[in-house]
Design a protein around this motif. Structure first.
Motif, PDB file in Angstrom:
ATOM      1  N   GLU A 202      41.294  28.577  -2.935  1.00  0.00           N
ATOM      2  CA  GLU A 202      40.640  27.980  -1.755  1.00  0.00           C
ATOM      3  C   GLU A 202      39.261  27.462  -2.101  1.00  0.00           C
ATOM      4  N   LEU A 203      38.467  28.272  -2.838  1.00  0.00           N
ATOM      5  CA  LEU A 203      37.127  27.829  -3.222  1.00  0.00           C
ATOM      6  C   LEU A 203      37.208  26.641  -4.174  1.00  0.00           C
ATOM      7  N   ALA A 204      38.135  26.674  -5.114  1.00  0.00           N
ATOM      8  CA  ALA A 204      38.295  25.546  -6.039  1.00  0.00           C
ATOM      9  C   ALA A 204      38.602  24.264  -5.277  1.00  0.00           C
ATOM     10  N   PRO A 212      30.102  13.828  -6.914  1.00  0.00           N
ATOM     11  CA  PRO A 212      29.745  14.081  -8.314  1.00  0.00           C
ATOM     12  C   PRO A 212      28.384  14.730  -8.535  1.00  0.00           C
ATOM     13  N   PRO A 213      27.313  14.350  -7.822  1.00  0.00           N
ATOM     14  CA  PRO A 213      26.016  14.988  -8.109  1.00  0.00           C
ATOM     15  C   PRO A 213      25.995  16.495  -7.893  1.00  0.00           C
ATOM     16  N   PHE A 214      26.969  17.014  -7.158  1.00  0.00           N
ATOM     17  CA  PHE A 214      26.966  18.436  -6.823  1.00  0.00           C
ATOM     18  C   PHE A 214      28.047  19.217  -7.566  1.00  0.00           C
ATOM     19  N   ARG A 215      28.729  18.556  -8.481  1.00  0.00           N
ATOM     20  CA  ARG A 215      29.725  19.239  -9.302  1.00  0.00           C
ATOM     21  C   ARG A 215      29.040  19.713 -10.582  1.00  0.00           C
ATOM     22  N   LEU A 216      28.864  21.015 -10.695  1.00  0.00           N
ATOM     23  CA  LEU A 216      28.096  21.568 -11.812  1.00  0.00           C
ATOM     24  C   LEU A 216      28.999  21.830 -13.007  1.00  0.00           C
ATOM     25  N   PRO A 217      28.662  21.300 -14.177  1.00  0.00           N
ATOM     26  CA  PRO A 217      29.474  21.573 -15.365  1.00  0.00           C
ATOM     27  C   PRO A 217      29.386  23.040 -15.760  1.00  0.00           C
ATOM     28  N   TYR A 264      29.476  27.233  -5.842  1.00  0.00           N
ATOM     29  CA  TYR A 264      30.079  27.885  -7.002  1.00  0.00           C
ATOM     30  C   TYR A 264      29.822  29.389  -6.989  1.00  0.00           C
ATOM     31  N   LEU A 265      28.668  29.806  -6.462  1.00  0.00           N
ATOM     32  CA  LEU A 265      28.318  31.217  -6.461  1.00  0.00           C
ATOM     33  C   LEU A 265      29.111  32.023  -5.427  1.00  0.00           C
ATOM     34  N   ARG A 266      29.846  31.347  -4.561  1.00  0.00           N
ATOM     35  CA  ARG A 266      30.631  32.070  -3.549  1.00  0.00           C
ATOM     36  C   ARG A 266      31.625  33.022  -4.206  1.00  0.00           C
ATOM     37  N   SER A 267      32.110  32.687  -5.390  1.00  0.00           N
ATOM     38  CA  SER A 267      33.059  33.586  -6.054  1.00  0.00           C
ATOM     39  C   SER A 267      32.423  34.949  -6.326  1.00  0.00           C
TER      40      SER A 267
END
Length: 318
Positions: A202-204, A212-217, A264-267
């Motif tokens: 769900e988070l993914a 794109p600017p908010f997709r962290l590598p 991303y930190l929600r996990s």
């Protein structure tokens, strides 16, 4: 507690601002590119508070703190929140919205005292446990000066956002081990695991909808830990640095965790919720739907106000 089912739709005000951010990969952007996102969404809240800057004794250097107290006298001692801002352990200060506006908003809403802590930031010379030790020293100073601050020593909570949530949780764990368990912990989009846990399906799906600017590598997320731990490898990180690594969380204080939907930190926040519940800890979890990581920095956003409402409710009613 009713389970929230995310719709994976960004908050409309955020979506409008995001369209103004250049559509470059995250690693090519500068802080200035995000200026449209952080401009106020509404007026600053007006609260009648006495605000006092102080320095309290620290393990190596004095620790600046800012004390927020309702201006009206109280008939009985007030609850207190010892609060830590975020900033990936390397940034942030007492003036940033996540510190100042959060402290003002919680103190005003809850008729509580809030002590915001300017812990040492990490650098080439400053690593864990320096900020952790500062938080412990500040908490103990508040407890020891409860009468002067007009607070109830039995109702002192620790809390923080992002890296500040990490420090608050680490302090709560150590205080538990030393027989000084805080009244409760308020953890807002915290990072308490290293490495970051894999996202749920769900988070993914939510993260895949980010522009794109908010997709962290992945390599960027891995680098976040370096300034905090220094030469200590992630696999050797102690539980006080990342409380989600603790083998035993029983006796951890009652906890409120607020996660952002598109984060991303929600996990980490979700896994920590599960770990606390499995350890028999009283834990409440909320999802700030439509929000990106760090929404307490967005002045005037209704999502930030809702989080402040829930935090204040914990201090008023618990």
């Amino acid at each position: 507690m009713t389970k929230t089912h995310p719709r994976h739709t960004l908050h409309p005000q955020l979506a409008e601002r995001i369209r103004k951010v250049p559509g470059k990969p995250a690693e090519d952007l500068t802080a200035r590119d995000f200026d449209p996102l952080t401009e106020p969404y509404g007026p600053h809240e007006d609260w009648e508070l006495a605000i006092d800057d102080r320095e309290v004794p620290g393990p190596e250097t004095p620790i600046p703190v800012r004390v927020y107290r309702p201006a009206e006298p109280a008939s009985s001692p007030r609850p207190c929140l010892v609060w830590m801002h975020g900033g990936a352990w390397v940034g942030g200060d007492l003036d940033m919205p996540e510190a100042h506006e959060t402290a003002r908003g919680v103190a005003g809403r809850a008729d509580a005292v809030v002590v915001s802590v300017d812990y040492r930031l990490c650098s080439a010379e400053v690593r864990f446990p320096a900020p952790h030790d500062d938080v412990l020293a500040a908490y103990r100073w508040v407890r020891d000066h409860a009468a002067d601050l007009g607070i109830d020593p039995a109702r002192i909570a620790v809390g923080g956002a992002s890296a500040g949530g990490n420090l608050a949780a680490g302090a709560a764990l150590r205080l538990r081990d030393e027989g000084e368990t805080p009244w409760q912990a308020l953890l807002i989009y915290p990072l308490v695991h290293a490495p970051l846990p894999e996202p749920s399906d769900e988070l993914a799906a939510a993260l895949a909808k980010l522009p794109p600017p908010f997709r962290l590598p992945t390599e960027y997320l891995d680098q976040v830990f370096d300034p905090y731990l220094g030469d200590v490898p992630i696999e050797a990180a102690p539980p006080y640095a990342f409380p989600g690594l603790a083998k035993d969380l029983s006796g951890f204080p009652p906890t409120y965790i607020d996660n952002d939907e598109f984060d991303y930190l929600r996990s980490s926040g979700e896994l920590f919720t599960d770990q606390l519940r499995s350890a028999g800890v009283d834990v409440e979890q909320a999802l700030s739907t439509g929000a990106l990581h760090g929404h307490l920095n967005l002045v005037g956003l209704d999502t930030a106000h809702a989080t402040l409402d829930r935090m204040a409710d914990r201090l008023r009613k618990r």
